[in-house]
Design a protein around this motif. Structure first.
Motif, PDB file in Angstrom:
ATOM      1  N   TRP A 113      14.087  -0.187  30.842  1.00  0.00           N
ATOM      2  CA  TRP A 113      14.204  -1.159  29.428  1.00  0.00           C
ATOM      3  C   TRP A 113      15.791  -0.588  28.572  1.00  0.00           C
ATOM      4  CZ3 TRP A 113      15.889   2.879  26.857  1.00  0.00           C
ATOM      5  CH2 TRP A 113      15.164   4.977  27.320  1.00  0.00           C
ATOM      6  N   ARG A 129       2.467  -2.542  29.810  1.00  0.00           N
ATOM      7  CA  ARG A 129       2.474  -0.381  30.576  1.00  0.00           C
ATOM      8  C   ARG A 129       1.133  -0.614  31.120  1.00  0.00           C
ATOM      9  NH1 ARG A 129       6.794   2.029  31.884  1.00  0.00           N
ATOM     10  NH2 ARG A 129       5.845   4.722  32.412  1.00  0.00           N
ATOM     11  N   ALA A 162      11.224  -4.486  31.779  1.00  0.00           N
ATOM     12  CA  ALA A 162      10.182  -3.263  31.474  1.00  0.00           C
ATOM     13  C   ALA A 162       9.591  -3.798  30.087  1.00  0.00           C
ATOM     14  CB  ALA A 162      10.802  -2.393  30.642  1.00  0.00           C
ATOM     15  N   GLU A 163       7.954  -3.324  29.546  1.00  0.00           N
ATOM     16  CA  GLU A 163       7.021  -4.285  29.274  1.00  0.00           C
ATOM     17  C   GLU A 163       7.955  -3.939  27.128  1.00  0.00           C
ATOM     18  OE1 GLU A 163       6.613  -1.508  30.739  1.00  0.00           O
ATOM     19  OE2 GLU A 163       6.215   0.453  30.005  1.00  0.00           O
ATOM     20  N   PHE A 220      13.666  -1.598  42.048  1.00  0.00           N
ATOM     21  CA  PHE A 220      13.181  -0.784  41.575  1.00  0.00           C
ATOM     22  C   PHE A 220      14.283   0.067  40.901  1.00  0.00           C
ATOM     23  CE2 PHE A 220      11.195   3.052  39.569  1.00  0.00           C
ATOM     24  CZ  PHE A 220      10.352   3.060  38.422  1.00  0.00           C
ATOM     25  N   GLY A 268       3.154  -4.674  40.040  1.00  0.00           N
ATOM     26  CA  GLY A 268       3.767  -3.452  40.877  1.00  0.00           C
ATOM     27  C   GLY A 268       3.158  -2.926  41.718  1.00  0.00           C
ATOM     28  N   LYS A 292       9.410  -7.871  37.417  1.00  0.00           N
ATOM     29  CA  LYS A 292       9.322  -7.633  36.161  1.00  0.00           C
ATOM     30  C   LYS A 292       9.860  -7.155  34.790  1.00  0.00           C
ATOM     31  CE  LYS A 292       6.348  -4.265  34.842  1.00  0.00           C
ATOM     32  NZ  LYS A 292       6.990  -4.010  33.842  1.00  0.00           N
ATOM     33  N   LEU A 324       5.781   3.299  44.379  1.00  0.00           N
ATOM     34  CA  LEU A 324       6.234   2.471  44.896  1.00  0.00           C
ATOM     35  C   LEU A 324       6.712   2.192  46.132  1.00  0.00           C
ATOM     36  CD1 LEU A 324       8.850   0.792  42.122  1.00  0.00           C
ATOM     37  CD2 LEU A 324       6.199   0.420  42.283  1.00  0.00           C
ATOM     38  N   ILE A 369      11.232  -4.592  39.893  1.00  0.00           N
ATOM     39  CA  ILE A 369      10.819  -3.438  38.554  1.00  0.00           C
ATOM     40  C   ILE A 369      12.360  -3.467  38.071  1.00  0.00           C
ATOM     41  CG2 ILE A 369       9.196  -2.573  37.995  1.00  0.00           C
ATOM     42  CD1 ILE A 369       6.965  -2.428  39.726  1.00  0.00           C
ATOM     43  N   THR A 370      12.501  -3.303  36.500  1.00  0.00           N
ATOM     44  CA  THR A 370      13.068  -2.867  35.668  1.00  0.00           C
ATOM     45  C   THR A 370      13.004  -2.350  35.025  1.00  0.00           C
ATOM     46  OG1 THR A 370      13.229  -5.066  34.343  1.00  0.00           O
ATOM     47  CG2 THR A 370      14.781  -4.788  36.811  1.00  0.00           C
ATOM     48  N   THR A 391       8.098   6.922  39.013  1.00  0.00           N
ATOM     49  CA  THR A 391       7.555   5.563  39.213  1.00  0.00           C
ATOM     50  C   THR A 391       8.347   5.020  41.176  1.00  0.00           C
ATOM     51  OG1 THR A 391       7.139   5.388  36.772  1.00  0.00           O
ATOM     52  CG2 THR A 391       7.465   3.549  38.972  1.00  0.00           C
ATOM     53  N   SER A 397      12.377   5.855  36.976  1.00  0.00           N
ATOM     54  CA  SER A 397      11.962   7.091  36.652  1.00  0.00           C
ATOM     55  C   SER A 397      11.952   7.285  38.331  1.00  0.00           C
ATOM     56  CB  SER A 397      10.652   7.802  36.165  1.00  0.00           C
ATOM     57  OG  SER A 397       9.514   6.534  36.420  1.00  0.00           O
ATOM     58  N   ALA A 439       1.559  -2.755  34.277  1.00  0.00           N
ATOM     59  CA  ALA A 439       2.928  -2.822  35.198  1.00  0.00           C
ATOM     60  C   ALA A 439       1.802  -2.288  36.923  1.00  0.00           C
ATOM     61  CB  ALA A 439       3.035  -1.858  34.734  1.00  0.00           C
ATOM     62  N   PRO A 440       1.275  -1.565  36.439  1.00  0.00           N
ATOM     63  CA  PRO A 440       0.871  -1.031  38.026  1.00  0.00           C
ATOM     64  C   PRO A 440       0.375  -1.685  38.972  1.00  0.00           C
ATOM     65  CG  PRO A 440       0.607   1.024  36.348  1.00  0.00           C
ATOM     66  CD  PRO A 440       0.765  -0.568  35.150  1.00  0.00           C
TER      67      PRO A 440
HETATM   68  P1  ADP Z   1      10.784   4.930  31.683  1.00  0.00           P
HETATM   69  O1  ADP Z   1       9.968   5.950  31.987  1.00  0.00           O
HETATM   70  O2  ADP Z   1      12.345   4.864  31.162  1.00  0.00           O
HETATM   71  O3  ADP Z   1       9.896   3.721  31.209  1.00  0.00           O
HETATM   72  P2  ADP Z   1       8.941   3.892  33.921  1.00  0.00           P
HETATM   73  O4  ADP Z   1       9.935   4.789  35.756  1.00  0.00           O
HETATM   74  O5  ADP Z   1       8.207   4.548  33.702  1.00  0.00           O
HETATM   75  O6  ADP Z   1      10.046   4.634  33.504  1.00  0.00           O
HETATM   76  O7  ADP Z   1       9.462   2.405  33.883  1.00  0.00           O
HETATM   77  C1  ADP Z   1      10.384   1.944  34.746  1.00  0.00           C
HETATM   78  C2  ADP Z   1       9.564   0.546  35.141  1.00  0.00           C
HETATM   79  O8  ADP Z   1       8.560   0.737  36.239  1.00  0.00           O
HETATM   80  C3  ADP Z   1       9.249  -0.398  34.055  1.00  0.00           C
HETATM   81  O9  ADP Z   1       9.359  -1.884  34.407  1.00  0.00           O
HETATM   82  C4  ADP Z   1       8.145   0.377  33.446  1.00  0.00           C
HETATM   83  O10 ADP Z   1       7.059  -0.821  33.541  1.00  0.00           O
HETATM   84  C5  ADP Z   1       7.420   0.034  35.548  1.00  0.00           C
HETATM   85  N1  ADP Z   1       6.247   0.349  35.770  1.00  0.00           N
HETATM   86  C6  ADP Z   1       6.213   2.036  35.336  1.00  0.00           C
HETATM   87  N2  ADP Z   1       4.916   2.658  35.770  1.00  0.00           N
HETATM   88  C7  ADP Z   1       4.650   1.673  37.183  1.00  0.00           C
HETATM   89  C8  ADP Z   1       3.989   2.162  37.959  1.00  0.00           C
HETATM   90  N3  ADP Z   1       2.376   3.084  38.378  1.00  0.00           N
HETATM   91  N4  ADP Z   1       3.893   0.112  38.799  1.00  0.00           N
HETATM   92  C9  ADP Z   1       4.934  -0.830  38.634  1.00  0.00           C
HETATM   93  N5  ADP Z   1       5.340  -0.311  37.725  1.00  0.00           N
HETATM   94  C10 ADP Z   1       6.144   0.603  36.791  1.00  0.00           C
END
Ligand code: ADP
Length: 489
Positions: free
Chosen positions: A158, A215, A184-185, A236, A222, A182, A246, A155-156, A242, A239, A218-219
């Motif tokens: 943006w 978004r 980032a959206e 991964f 994940g 996956k 995971l 999971i990457t 997140t 943040s 995404a969960p």
């Molecule tokens: P940011 O705040 O920079 O968006 P995130 O950690 O929220 O950082 O997002 C980084 C990646 O993790 C994105 O690809 C996002 O879609 C994904 N992501 C966010 N929440 C979840 C989750 N609960 N499960 C899996 N992937 C997630």
């Protein structure tokens, strides 16, 4: 989604599974917009856990053959892929800027960086040596083999829509693993463009699969990547919160994990530093990507003897060099932030600091270019308790605090649960050694503000993460060590 579409020969609006362009089983899609202009770039499939399960099964099937392809052949495919990316560099960069916002010149730099990982890991694949260990018993021989882990879930984020894909996926693919990723959206198109070029390069079907999701989904994606027992490794970047989710979800299947999480980088300027070099380093480490990288200087600590000169010079250089605008416009050095929520967060941190006594030397407010833009900001009289010191700013705000002694600077610098990058400028060789050793960070820049390199290990300590990407260490993350003891000799 009938708005004006972004035209690009490398814009693909489907996910990529088993070498095919596919839709979500639900038929749902979500929109991707340009953060500088708000224009619709297009839509991509909004996939969920069920789509992810299918992609994992595809990757598992592909693994059965890819694992046994000789390293030299894997290297050849990666070489062709990197050549195709090089040929398509201008278009990859334009696509990246359009979905993410960073200035075109930075996007070109990122694409180069991304390509360098494809190349590097292809080369490293051929050097995944094992060991023969001198045996303590004459009737036994002891061998160590290094083997691909299996299907890897990724999971990457943006902020590096191209290089974060290749830094992870190419390490795995070079090792003989297969991938379900996956992106980032906000930035799926750079990932999908890489898939097209991988396909053209002859990467076999199912080795690299990209599932796109909003978004909201995404969960679900994940959770499937973490809980599916076929997936042997999760990687991964994003943040810390997140990442922790995971990791928890991966516990029941005891997955290996690489986590590149948040940072809170100190940038220390000692009295003995060269002011101009320190200012240049601060500019590079603070304002790249409009401050939206996990290694951006977050807390700038300046010793009292050099404080006034440093602040004055930094303000001058900021005013001379930083130009806010659309990343596609020539001359822009500061693109938009990724979205309105990011601007709100940055403004909240600035307002909080000002309320608690910080002074605004320049900026300190939203920019008139549009709702996603923020003025490059210089704050002084910042203290360690302010939110801009305890939280990751992720925006173009240089927050400066004053210190008296080396011990005090180190204590402030290390007083955080994060440990990704730390920087300092000093002209004293003894101090350079001491501080390099004492900073509790995975990456240290000593008289240098730009430290990431393909050849070097990237990763954090403490709550900034697990594992290393890049360098020879990056490949090891995707290989298991197997010990074979041969008896009866
Ligand atoms: P940011 O705040 O920079 O968006 P995130 O950690 O929220 O950082 O997002 C980084 C990646 O993790 C994105 O690809 C996002 O879609 C994904 N992501 C966010 N929440 C979840 C989750 N609960 N499960 C899996 N992937 C997630």
């Amino acid at each position: 989604d009938q708005g004006k579409r972004f035209a690009s020969s490398l814009l693909f609006d489907k996910a990529f599974v088993n070498g095919q362009w596919v839709s979500a089983k639900s038929g749902k899609t979500f929109e991707v917009t340009n953060p500088a202009t708000g224009e619709l770039l297009g839509t991509v499939p909004d996939m969920d856990g069920s789509d992810t399960r299918s992609a994992i099964e595809t990757a598992h099937k592909a693994f059965q053959t890819w694992r046994d392809v000789p390293a030299k052949e894997r290297c050849t495919v990666l070489r062709r892929w990197s050549d195709l990316c090089t040929q398509n560099k201008p278009e990859l960069a334009r696509l990246l800027t359009s979905e993410m916002g960073k200035p075109l010149k930075e996007a070109e730099g990122e694409v180069n960086y991304g390509i360098s990982f494809i190349e590097w890991f292809g080369e490293e694949a051929r050097r995944a040596y094992g060991d023969v260990i001198p045996s303590p018993t004459s009737s036994k021989r002891m061998l160590v083999l290094r083997q691909a882990i299996g299907v890897c879930g990724m999971i990457t984020p943006w902020n590096f829509p191209n290089a974060m894909i290749t830094r992870k996926a190419c390490a795995a693919i070079a090792a003989g693993c297969t991938v379900v990723l996956k992106p980032a959206e906000d930035t799926p198109y750079s990932a999908l463009a890489l898939c097209e070029l991988a396909k053209q390069a002859g990467l076999p079907e199912g080795v690299l699969n990209v599932v796109t999701a909003s978004r909201a989904n995404a969960p679900s994606v994940g959770k499937e990547l973490c809980e599916n027992p076929i997936v042997k490794k999760i990687s991964f970047t994003g943040s810390t919160n997140t990442g922790k989710t995971l990791l928890r979800q991966s516990a029941d299947t005891v997955k290996k994990a690489s986590m590149e999480l948040g940072g809170n980088a100190p940038f220390i300027v000692f009295d003995s530093a060269d002011v101009n070099a320190a200012v240049q380093g601060a500019m590079a480490s603070k304002f790249r990507c409009s401050g939206q990288t996990c290694v951006c200087a977050n807390r700038i600590l300046v010793q009292e003897g050099i404080y006034d000169r440093f602040v004055k010079r930094l303000a001058e250089v900021m005013n001379e060099e930083l130009k806010v605008g659309d990343g596609l416009e020539p001359g822009t050095t500061q693109g938009p932030l990724i979205n309105k929520a990011a601007v709100d967060k940055v403004d909240g941190l600035v307002q909080d600091a000002v309320k608690s006594g910080a002074k605004v030397v320049t900026g300190g407010k939203r920019h008139t270019k549009g709702s996603n833009f923020y003025h490059p900001t210089l704050l002084t009289d910042v203290t360690p308790k302010m939110r801009c010191s305890t939280e990751e700013i992720f925006g173009p705000v240089a927050a400066i605090m004053k210190f008296k002694t080396e011990e005090e600077a180190l204590a402030i610098a290390n007083a955080t649960q994060f440990g990704l990058a730390g920087y300092f400028y000093s002209g004293n060789i003894g101090q350079i050694w001491r501080v390099s050793e004492k900073l509790e960070y995975g990456l240290v820049g000593a008289n240098e503000g730009l430290i990431s390199a393909t050849e070097a290990p990237f990763g954090g300590v403490k709550e900034s993460g697990l594992g290393r990407e890049g360098g020879k260490y990056g490949l090891e993350e995707y290989m298991e060590i197997k010990y074979v003891c041969m008896g009866g000799i």
